[in-house]
Design an enzyme around this catalytic site. Structure first.
Site, PDB file in Angstrom:
ATOM      1  CG  ASP A  28       0.178  -3.992   3.088  1.00 52.18           C
ATOM      2  OD1 ASP A  28       0.381  -3.434   1.992  1.00 52.18           O
ATOM      3  OD2 ASP A  28       0.008  -3.367   4.149  1.00 52.18           O
ATOM      4  CG  LEU A  43      -5.692 -27.543   2.592  1.00 51.33           C
ATOM      5  CD1 LEU A  43      -4.318 -28.105   2.227  1.00 51.33           C
ATOM      6  CD2 LEU A  43      -5.999 -27.824   4.065  1.00 51.33           C
ATOM      7  CB  SER A  73       2.922   2.084   5.923  1.00 55.15           C
ATOM      8  OG  SER A  73       1.754   2.268   6.679  1.00 55.15           O
ATOM      9  CG  HIS A 124      -0.463   0.344   2.511  1.00 64.39           C
ATOM     10  ND1 HIS A 124      -0.178  -0.601   3.466  1.00 64.39           N
ATOM     11  CD2 HIS A 124      -0.170   1.527   3.081  1.00 64.39           C
ATOM     12  CE1 HIS A 124       0.245  -0.013   4.569  1.00 64.39           C
ATOM     13  NE2 HIS A 124       0.266   1.291   4.356  1.00 64.39           N
TER      14      HIS A 124
END
Length: 611
Positions: A133, A272, A215, A102
């Site tokens: 992310d 899975l 971030s 992001h």
């Protein structure tokens, strides 16, 4: 005021006199800068040098040294002409740097970054993991960048000291990052998607302040080693102020994805092909399973109890989600399940959460990151492209991207930057060619041998057709027909097709074979280390090529004709020289869980091209 101060000194001195050893042990065990401040207030600055226990001073100096060491690898990411950005961390001396998806999404595939050395560097996007992310960028301009030491985040414990370094609120415009200190508040936290793609699995929770702009920045342990990449924080709704709950993506998860990110890919997370739920006794049971999944083909069924996943014991559904969320599409993991009181262990290949086109579409709809550390730049942007990342195009008031950097930016479909995929694909293929160039051996290949348990085998491989004689009968492959309908000999999953494609790959190389791309690297059963993997598609087949990391030779080939069926797997061993080329003289053929046959070649002839 002076009376209060004197009284404080008296109480502190009396307390110290009563039990100086206990005080020393207290400070030695905690080693906290806040306690040092309290000590100074009690004794007065004049007594500091004489009265502070050496362990406290040593702990302070160790912390300062760890922060200094870690700060060198911290990166400030600037985008939109400096009006936006985030943080990052250099992880290799040649400039590969981790940050958040992001952070790079609004920045595009070209950005400017700074280090604490006071220099501004140009950087390009390499690969992205939009679900986890994570993004990988590459800083340019040197090959001796200060790289962080990657720790084992599975060893992180609640209460460990940690610190975050980054660019909160774009404060690092002087290129000096901000440091916030705290403890690990929790481990193995699961943060589900909240109206976005982003899913934080198995992350580290900390009370070290993580604010807008932090971030993508690093979270370090007390030794200054990297344990995670900061991504999410819980904020007070109106002021967007950190409230002491931040989350970092564990570095162990990122290690799993690193090879795929360096491949320039848009990487998907794994599923899975089955869901789980807890029963009344708290057991983790399979609640649904796709019959087309590899887990189903390996034997997993509805209502089986999943005991462990990838070596982790499971006690809750949350633990299963955490364990599953740290793996990329395509990896194989061991699973232990219990049925009727008996444990069974299987090795399962994980599939992707999204189809390629679905992931690209979801990325295009992804909202811009919130909260924003600075006002947005101009709204005008480049026209939409097939790739969801913005084009590397500077604003009108910025200088153009240098030509030597522009060539390193190649967004393409499911690749964040195809330039790096070609770079790695050619690296792997060049290592193979160093063992022998097959391009001139473009005539017919004749292989004669036998199955180890008896039965003669003769194979003739060509560019347009290949034939074989096996104990079960004759077989033929023709290029002009769908290869998924030519899967002889029976029970092999397409052994002759696999051998036919093996020759085409060696003779023509990636550029003539068809679509061949670098997957990254991933562990493979029976191969030491973490091998490089190439994926090639031709006709209706997909072939996975696994290269031995020690020798560079092809160690395994998996040919899949039907994505809902098991591939034909060939393990290649016993390489010997044939006309100056290394050629395997033993091939172990597997299909599903079954060993089909072990072929030993006694004679191999590789004809040169006819002139």
């Amino acid at each position: 005021m002076s009376q209060v101060t004197n009284r404080t000194h008296q109480i502190s001195n009396k307390s110290q006199a009563r039990n100086p050893q206990a005080n020393c042990r207290r400070f030695s065990s905690l080693g906290n800068s806040y306690l040092l401040v309290i000590w100074c207030f009690g004794l007065g600055a004049s007594a500091l040098a004489a009265d502070v226990p050496p362990p406290v001073l040593a702990a302070e100096q160790a912390r300062i040294a760890a922060i200094a060491k870690a700060t060198r690898s911290a990166v400030a990411v600037f985008a939109n002409g400096g009006n936006g950005g985030g943080s990052g961390c250099v992880v290799t001396p040649d400039g590969y740097c981790l940050t958040n998806f992001h952070v790079v999404q609004p920045a595009g595939n070209y950005m400017k970054c700074s280090l604490a050395d006071g220099r501004l560097y140009e950087a390009v996007l390499v690969g992205i993991d939009p679900v986890g992310d994570v993004a990988l960028i590459k800083l340019l301009g040197r090959d001796d960048f200060p790289a962080a030491t990657l720790a084992d985040s599975d060893q992180v414990r609640v209460g460990d000291w940690c610190f975050a370094i980054g660019n909160p609120f774009l404060l690092a415009t002087d290129f000096q990052p901000t440091v916030t200190y705290g403890i690990v508040s929790g481990t193995h936290r699961y943060q589900p998607p909240a109206g976005t793609l982003l899913e934080y699995a198995d992350c580290i929770q900390t009370d070290a302040a993580i604010n807008p702009g932090n971030s993508g920045g690093p979270l370090f342990n007390a030794n200054g080693d990297l344990i995670g990449i900061n991504g999410r924080g819980s904020f007070e709704k109106r002021g967007r102020v950190n409230v002491g709950v931040g989350y970092a993506i564990s570095i162990n998860q990122i290690k799993h994805f690193m090879g795929c990110l360096r491949a320039g890919r848009i990487v998907d997370h794994a599923t899975l092909g089955a869901t789980v739920a807890a029963d009344d006794e708290g057991r983790v049971l399979v609640s649904n399973i796709l019959e087309s999944s590899d887990a189903y083909r390996r034997g997993l069924r509805y209502d089986d109890e999943v005991v462990s996943f990838a070596g982790r014991q499971l006690g809750t559904v949350n633990a299963f989600k955490n364990a599953l969320g740290i793996f990329p599409k395509g990896w194989r993991v061991p699973i232990v399940y219990r049925r009727d009181g008996k444990n069974h262990e299987i090795l399962v290949r994980l599939t992707g959460v999204h189809a390629d086109e679905e992931l690209l579409q979801l990325m295009k709809r992804e909202p811009k990151p919130e909260p924003k550390p600075a006002p947005e730049g101009p709204k005008d942007g480049p026209a939409p492209r097939p790739n969801p990342m913005p084009a590397a195009k500077p604003k009108s008031d910025e200088p153009p991207i240098p030509a030597e950097i522009q060539k390193m930016i190649q967004p393409r479909g499911a690749f964040a930057n195809y330039y790096f995929n070609e770079l790695n694909r050619d690296r792997v293929w060049s290592a193979l060619l160093a063992k022998g160039d097959f391009s001139k051996a473009s005539g017919g290949w004749q292989l004669t041998g036998q199955f180890k348990d008896g039965g003669k085998v003769e194979v003739s491989l060509g560019s347009q057709a290949s034939t074989g004689t096996f104990p079960a009968g004759a077989a033929k492959v023709e290029e002009g027909q769908d290869l998924d309908r030519q899967l002889d000999p029976p029970g092999s999953g397409g052994l002759l097709v696999a051998l036919h494609l093996w020759r085409l790959l060696l003779v023509g190389g990636p550029k003539e074979y068809g679509e061949v791309y670098y997957y990254g690297n991933a562990p493979y059963p029976g191969i030491a280390g973490v091998p490089d993997v190439l994926i090639g598609t031709r006709n209706v087949t997909e072939t996975e090529l696994v290269f031995d990391p020690q020798t560079g030779l092809l160690a395994a080939l998996e040919m899949t004709a039907d994505p809902d069926a098991d591939p034909c797997v060939i393990r290649l061993r016993d390489y010997r020289d044939v006309g100056g080329r290394q050629v395997p003289h033993e091939m172990e053929v597997r299909h599903g869980d079954q060993l089909v046959r072990l072929i030993q070649w006694s004679k191999i002839e590789l004809a040169e091209a006819k002139r």
